[in-house]
Design a protein around this motif. Structure first.
Motif, PDB file in Angstrom:
ATOM      1  N   VAL A 225       0.727  -1.100   0.075  1.00 49.51           N
ATOM      2  CA  VAL A 225      -0.135   0.111   0.002  1.00 49.51           C
ATOM      3  C   VAL A 225       0.775   1.083  -0.133  1.00 49.51           C
ATOM      4  O   VAL A 225       2.066   1.321   0.603  1.00 49.51           O
ATOM      5  CB  VAL A 225      -0.984   0.243   1.305  1.00 49.51           C
ATOM      6  CG1 VAL A 225      -1.373   1.603   1.546  1.00 49.51           C
ATOM      7  CG2 VAL A 225      -2.063  -0.863   1.144  1.00 49.51           C
ATOM      8  N   CYS A 332      -8.435   1.838   0.094  1.00 40.39           N
ATOM      9  CA  CYS A 332      -7.146   1.895  -0.776  1.00 40.39           C
ATOM     10  C   CYS A 332      -7.493   1.728  -2.123  1.00 40.39           C
ATOM     11  O   CYS A 332      -6.763   1.972  -3.134  1.00 40.39           O
ATOM     12  CB  CYS A 332      -6.377   1.031  -0.389  1.00 40.39           C
ATOM     13  SG  CYS A 332      -5.574   1.392   1.514  1.00 40.39           S
ATOM     14  N   LYS A 339      -7.872  10.224  -0.072  1.00 38.22           N
ATOM     15  CA  LYS A 339      -7.555   9.027   0.457  1.00 38.22           C
ATOM     16  C   LYS A 339      -6.011   8.837   1.031  1.00 38.22           C
ATOM     17  O   LYS A 339      -5.142   9.738   0.898  1.00 38.22           O
ATOM     18  CB  LYS A 339      -7.590   7.706  -0.661  1.00 38.22           C
ATOM     19  CG  LYS A 339      -8.962   7.537  -1.076  1.00 38.22           C
ATOM     20  CD  LYS A 339      -8.824   6.206  -1.982  1.00 38.22           C
ATOM     21  CE  LYS A 339      -7.708   6.378  -3.159  1.00 38.22           C
ATOM     22  NZ  LYS A 339      -7.772   5.133  -3.754  1.00 38.22           N
ATOM     23  N   CYS A 341      -4.520   6.310   1.349  1.00 43.12           N
ATOM     24  CA  CYS A 341      -3.830   5.225   0.979  1.00 43.12           C
ATOM     25  C   CYS A 341      -4.186   4.654  -0.492  1.00 43.12           C
ATOM     26  O   CYS A 341      -5.390   5.212  -0.903  1.00 43.12           O
ATOM     27  CB  CYS A 341      -3.902   3.878   1.560  1.00 43.12           C
ATOM     28  SG  CYS A 341      -5.545   3.201   2.087  1.00 43.12           S
ATOM     29  N   SER A 342      -3.402   3.958  -1.217  1.00 40.42           N
ATOM     30  CA  SER A 342      -3.743   3.603  -2.504  1.00 40.42           C
ATOM     31  C   SER A 342      -2.840   2.164  -2.820  1.00 40.42           C
ATOM     32  O   SER A 342      -1.716   2.054  -2.270  1.00 40.42           O
ATOM     33  CB  SER A 342      -3.511   4.434  -3.600  1.00 40.42           C
ATOM     34  OG  SER A 342      -1.941   4.923  -3.665  1.00 40.42           O
TER      35      SER A 342
END
Length: 344
Positions: A225, A332, A339, A341-342
């Protein structure tokens, strides 16, 4: 005419008959004596057997009075002298649980600042994740003394990994050497780092982290992540004071019941006819408040683990008074600008 004549007996004939009678009389006496001996022998044996039967009957009767016809597990423990020991073990376990619940926890590491932390962030990694770890180290952990500076802000960050199934092998030695250089690992000595053991990792992480650091929140993150650390810290700060908080990208979803398929759940039948998971935070990243992490630590030995870690944690939260907080910023896999996270 000859048949009517008288028969004359001589002395020799009389002596012969007398000897025959005496011989017959002696034989009868001998037979009678032998018969008496045989009768006495038989009578003696019968008497002995009767006495033996009586003794055996008394022993059996005594045993039957002392032992129940159906022997239970508790009776067996009593016989082997384990009942008292078993009770002592139960009492010791109860005292240990009480001590843990009152805060008498083993502390392996104390925060360098000596104050309560905001959050402990555990980044799940594996033996083959060195490249991903270096990518993370090259981003928001790239500054000199980055970990120390974060701890001054109340944030502890560690890569979380267990031990090799073959303890002490090259895999373990490589991690030890990497940790000696980077000093950014939380090594779970009691967890086996293997695919089938992954759902248990949450128990070991939260249990270990809550003993080592006194923080308001404990965060689990996958190493695949891309994490926006500043945004995550801001999100956590906005939740301060929310005890029993279970924060994440909440979802449910279908339970896979076909063996061999991805995400197969061996205990699919426990989730009802519709085969749908209960509400739980997605596995990529989620946050637990201290009280929930502490609950996992105290009860880790009895907590049920399913095929997936996020489902397992969700099942533990169901029986508690946890506050479910569905935060889209922690999804994510969704595309959004705000956001934290991704997916890498």
């Amino acid at each position: 005419m000859e048949s009517s004549l008288p028969i004359t007996t001589t002395k020799a004939d009389r002596r012969s008959k007398s000897k025959n009678l005496q011989s017959t009389s002696k034989s009868s006496l001998v037979l009678a004596f032998l018969s008496c001996l045989a009768w006495l022998y038989v009578a003696g044996r019968l008497w002995q057997e009767a006495e033996s039967r009586k003794v055996l009957e008394n022993l059996l009767k005594k045993d039957s009075n002392q032992q129940p016809k159906v022997v239970t597990v508790e009776d067996k423990l009593m016989v082997y002298g384990c009942k008292e020991l078993e009770q002592k073990i139960v009492e010791a376990e109860m005292e240990l649980t009480l001590a843990k619940s009152q805060g008498y926890l083993k502390s392996q590491v104390q925060p360098s600042s000596g104050k309560k932390l905001l959050a402990v962030i555990g980044i799940y990694t594996g033996f083959g994740g060195r490249l991903r770890r270096n990518v993370i180290r090259g981003s928001w952990m790239s500054e000199v003394d980055a970990l120390a500076k974060l701890e001054q802000k109340g944030i502890v960050v560690r890569f979380v990994i267990g031990r090799s199934p073959n303890r002490g092998d090259t895999l373990d030695r490589n991690i030890d050497e990497e940790n000696l250089t980077k000093k950014d690992f939380l090594i779970l000595d009691f967890h086996e780092e293997a695919e089938e053991e992954l759902p248990k990792k949450a128990k070991y992480f939260f249990s270990t982290a809550v003993q080592m650091w006194d923080a308001e929140f404990y965060v689990k993150v996958d190493d695949n992540v891309d994490l926006q650390l500043d945004d995550l810290i801001e999100l956590i700060q906005s939740r301060r004071g929310q005890d029993s908080a279970y924060i994440g990208c909440m979802k449910s979803g279908e339970v896979v019941s076909e063996e061999g398929m991805q995400w197969y759940e061996p205990e699919w039948w426990k989730f009802g006819d519709q085969k749908s998971y209960f509400r739980h935070a997605a596995d990529s990243i989620f946050i637990l408040s201290k009280s929930l992490a502490k609950y996992i630590h105290i009860n880790s030995a009895s907590l049920k683990v399913y095929a997936h870690g996020d489902v397992s944690v969700g099942s533990w939260m169901m029986g508690l008074g946890a506050t479910y907080i569905d935060d889209p910023r922690m999804c994510c896999s969704y595309s959004s600008q705000d956001k934290v996270c991704s997916l890498a």
